[in-house]
Design a protein around this motif. Structure first.
Motif, PDB file in Angstrom:
ATOM      1  N   ARG A  85      39.799  70.266  38.690  1.00 31.87           N
ATOM      2  CA  ARG A  85      38.661  69.738  39.451  1.00 31.87           C
ATOM      3  C   ARG A  85      38.984  68.404  40.132  1.00 31.87           C
ATOM      4  N   ASN A  86      40.241  67.986  40.114  1.00 32.36           N
ATOM      5  CA  ASN A  86      40.611  66.697  40.719  1.00 32.36           C
ATOM      6  C   ASN A  86      40.192  66.591  42.181  1.00 32.36           C
ATOM      7  N   LEU A  87      40.478  67.628  42.964  1.00 34.28           N
ATOM      8  CA  LEU A  87      40.167  67.566  44.390  1.00 34.28           C
ATOM      9  C   LEU A  87      38.658  67.540  44.623  1.00 34.28           C
ATOM     10  N   LYS A  88      37.921  68.227  43.785  1.00 33.95           N
ATOM     11  CA  LYS A  88      36.460  68.199  43.880  1.00 33.95           C
ATOM     12  C   LYS A  88      35.945  66.802  43.553  1.00 33.95           C
ATOM     13  N   MET A  89      36.546  66.171  42.542  1.00 30.98           N
ATOM     14  CA  MET A  89      36.159  64.800  42.199  1.00 30.98           C
ATOM     15  C   MET A  89      36.426  63.876  43.381  1.00 30.98           C
ATOM     16  N   MET A  90      37.587  64.015  43.982  1.00 25.87           N
ATOM     17  CA  MET A  90      37.925  63.159  45.118  1.00 25.87           C
ATOM     18  C   MET A  90      36.939  63.377  46.261  1.00 25.87           C
ATOM     19  N   THR A  92      33.865  64.295  46.025  1.00 29.44           N
ATOM     20  CA  THR A  92      32.596  63.663  45.648  1.00 29.44           C
ATOM     21  C   THR A  92      32.665  62.150  45.815  1.00 29.44           C
ATOM     22  N   ILE A  93      33.756  61.550  45.376  1.00 29.51           N
ATOM     23  CA  ILE A  93      33.927  60.096  45.530  1.00 29.51           C
ATOM     24  C   ILE A  93      33.791  59.713  47.004  1.00 29.51           C
ATOM     25  N   LEU A  94      34.467  60.468  47.864  1.00 30.87           N
ATOM     26  CA  LEU A  94      34.478  60.138  49.287  1.00 30.87           C
ATOM     27  C   LEU A  94      33.131  60.372  49.957  1.00 30.87           C
ATOM     28  N   SER A  95      32.319  61.247  49.399  1.00 31.98           N
ATOM     29  CA  SER A  95      31.009  61.498  49.995  1.00 31.98           C
ATOM     30  C   SER A  95      29.922  60.573  49.448  1.00 31.98           C
ATOM     31  N   VAL A  96      30.140  60.003  48.266  1.00 29.44           N
ATOM     32  CA  VAL A  96      29.104  59.201  47.605  1.00 29.44           C
ATOM     33  C   VAL A  96      29.339  57.702  47.733  1.00 29.44           C
ATOM     34  N   GLY A 108      49.867  62.103  37.585  1.00 30.69           N
ATOM     35  CA  GLY A 108      51.210  62.482  37.167  1.00 30.69           C
ATOM     36  C   GLY A 108      52.077  61.306  36.777  1.00 30.69           C
ATOM     37  N   LEU A 109      51.473  60.279  36.210  1.00 35.11           N
ATOM     38  CA  LEU A 109      52.236  59.080  35.854  1.00 35.11           C
ATOM     39  C   LEU A 109      53.439  59.416  34.985  1.00 35.11           C
ATOM     40  N   THR A 110      54.547  58.829  35.298  1.00 38.53           N
ATOM     41  CA  THR A 110      55.852  58.984  34.630  1.00 38.53           C
ATOM     42  C   THR A 110      56.458  60.373  34.794  1.00 38.53           C
ATOM     43  N   THR A 111      55.971  61.174  35.723  1.00 38.46           N
ATOM     44  CA  THR A 111      56.535  62.506  35.967  1.00 38.46           C
ATOM     45  C   THR A 111      57.083  62.565  37.395  1.00 38.46           C
ATOM     46  N   GLU A 112      57.733  63.660  37.711  1.00 36.65           N
ATOM     47  CA  GLU A 112      58.236  63.856  39.078  1.00 36.65           C
ATOM     48  C   GLU A 112      57.094  63.996  40.080  1.00 36.65           C
ATOM     49  N   GLN A 113      55.911  64.363  39.597  1.00 36.53           N
ATOM     50  CA  GLN A 113      54.744  64.536  40.473  1.00 36.53           C
ATOM     51  C   GLN A 113      53.961  63.241  40.664  1.00 36.53           C
ATOM     52  N   GLU A 114      54.489  62.128  40.188  1.00 39.76           N
ATOM     53  CA  GLU A 114      53.746  60.871  40.221  1.00 39.76           C
ATOM     54  C   GLU A 114      53.235  60.562  41.629  1.00 39.76           C
ATOM     55  N   TYR A 115      51.955  60.225  41.677  1.00 34.30           N
ATOM     56  CA  TYR A 115      51.283  59.903  42.930  1.00 34.30           C
ATOM     57  C   TYR A 115      50.298  58.785  42.617  1.00 34.30           C
ATOM     58  N   VAL A 116      50.572  57.585  43.099  1.00 29.26           N
ATOM     59  CA  VAL A 116      49.694  56.444  42.861  1.00 29.26           C
ATOM     60  C   VAL A 116      49.425  55.759  44.190  1.00 29.26           C
ATOM     61  N   HIS A 117      48.165  55.799  44.609  1.00 24.91           N
ATOM     62  CA  HIS A 117      47.780  55.181  45.874  1.00 24.91           C
ATOM     63  C   HIS A 117      46.415  54.531  45.731  1.00 24.91           C
ATOM     64  N   THR A 118      46.266  53.391  46.388  1.00 24.93           N
ATOM     65  CA  THR A 118      45.003  52.665  46.430  1.00 24.93           C
ATOM     66  C   THR A 118      44.607  52.482  47.885  1.00 24.93           C
ATOM     67  N   HIS A 119      43.387  52.892  48.197  1.00 27.19           N
ATOM     68  CA  HIS A 119      42.846  52.765  49.556  1.00 27.19           C
ATOM     69  C   HIS A 119      41.340  52.577  49.474  1.00 27.19           C
ATOM     70  N   THR A 120      40.760  52.150  50.571  1.00 23.99           N
ATOM     71  CA  THR A 120      39.303  52.149  50.666  1.00 23.99           C
ATOM     72  C   THR A 120      38.855  53.601  50.847  1.00 23.99           C
ATOM     73  N   ALA A 122      37.058  54.696  53.228  1.00 21.33           N
ATOM     74  CA  ALA A 122      37.285  55.011  54.647  1.00 21.33           C
ATOM     75  C   ALA A 122      38.729  55.422  54.910  1.00 21.33           C
ATOM     76  N   GLU A 123      39.678  54.722  54.285  1.00 23.76           N
ATOM     77  CA  GLU A 123      41.093  55.070  54.472  1.00 23.76           C
ATOM     78  C   GLU A 123      41.431  56.405  53.820  1.00 23.76           C
ATOM     79  N   TRP A 124      40.876  56.666  52.640  1.00 19.64           N
ATOM     80  CA  TRP A 124      41.126  57.949  51.975  1.00 19.64           C
ATOM     81  C   TRP A 124      40.662  59.116  52.846  1.00 19.64           C
ATOM     82  N   LYS A 125      39.572  58.931  53.533  1.00 19.30           N
ATOM     83  CA  LYS A 125      39.029  60.012  54.374  1.00 19.30           C
ATOM     84  C   LYS A 125      39.985  60.414  55.483  1.00 19.30           C
ATOM     85  N   GLU A 126      40.915  59.540  55.854  1.00 23.88           N
ATOM     86  CA  GLU A 126      41.894  59.821  56.903  1.00 23.88           C
ATOM     87  C   GLU A 126      43.130  60.554  56.384  1.00 23.88           C
ATOM     88  N   ILE A 127      43.295  60.597  55.069  1.00 23.11           N
ATOM     89  CA  ILE A 127      44.471  61.251  54.480  1.00 23.11           C
ATOM     90  C   ILE A 127      44.223  62.750  54.417  1.00 23.11           C
TER      91      ILE A 127
END
Length: 143
Positions: A85-90, A92-96, A108-120, A122-127
Motif C-alpha cells: 500500500r506504499n504507493l496508495k499512501m503516497m 493520499t499524502i500528496l492529495s491531503v 529499502g534502507l540498507t538494501t540494494e533497493q534503497e530510496y531516500v528522498h525529501t521534497h515538498t 509540490a515537488e513530489w507531485k512532479e516526480i
C-alpha cells in the motif's frame, strides 16, 4: 523491522517484564532512526505513529493531524504502511497535505533497493515514478 516497536511483540515483552524475566534488546539498525537521520528533519523531537488508518477518510484526517503537529510543534512525524500500500499512501499524502509540507520517503534502507528522498508535496507531485511498491518504507512529514 524492530520487534516490539512496530509489531505485536510488545505484548510478549510486557508479559516477560511482569514475570521479572530479563529482556535483552539486540543492537542493530533501526529503520526509524536511520530515516530521521537521512531526512534532514528535526531529530530532537519526533514521533513514530505506526500504521495509519486504512479507511480513506480516517487516513486523511490522521495525516492532517500529523501535519498540524509537525507545523505547530516543529516535530517530525514518522509512520509506516504495508509494503503493497506504499504507493496508495503516497497518493493520499500528496492529495491531503499542503504543497509546502516536507515529505521524506525512506524505503529499502540498507538494501540494494534503497530510496531516500525529501521534497515538498509540490515537488513530489512532479516526480513521475516513485520506486517504493512492495519495499519496506518509512514516511516522514515535517513543516
Amino acid at each position: 523491522g524492530c520487534p516490539a516497536v512496530a509489531d505485536p511483540g510488545a505484548a510478549v515483552v510486557e508479559i516477560a517484564q511482569k514475570k521479572n524475566l530479563k529482556v535483552i534488546p539486540l543492537v542493530g539498525p533501526s529503520s526509524m532512526i536511520m530515516a530521521v537521520m537521512c531526512s534532514g528533519f528535526n531529530g530532537q523531537s519526533f514521533a513514530f505513529n505506526g500504521y495509519l488508518p486504512v479507511k480513506p477518510n480516517e487516513r486523511a484526517g490522521k495525516l492532517r493531524q500529523l501535519e498540524n503537529r509537525a507545523q505547530n510543534e516543529k516535530q517530525t512525524q514518522l509512520f509506516i504502511e504495508a509494503t503493497y500500500r506504499n504507493l496508495k499512501m503516497m497518493e493520499t499524502i500528496l492529495s491531503v497535505c499542503r504543497k509546502d509540507t516536507l515529505v521524506c520517503v525512506a524505503a529499502g534502507l540498507t538494501t540494494e533497493q534503497e530510496y531516500v528522498h525529501t521534497h515538498t508535496v509540490a515537488e513530489w507531485k512532479e516526480i513521475k515514478e516513485i520506486p517504493i511498491n512492495k519495499v519496506p518504507a518509512i514516511f516522514l512529514i515535517y513543516r
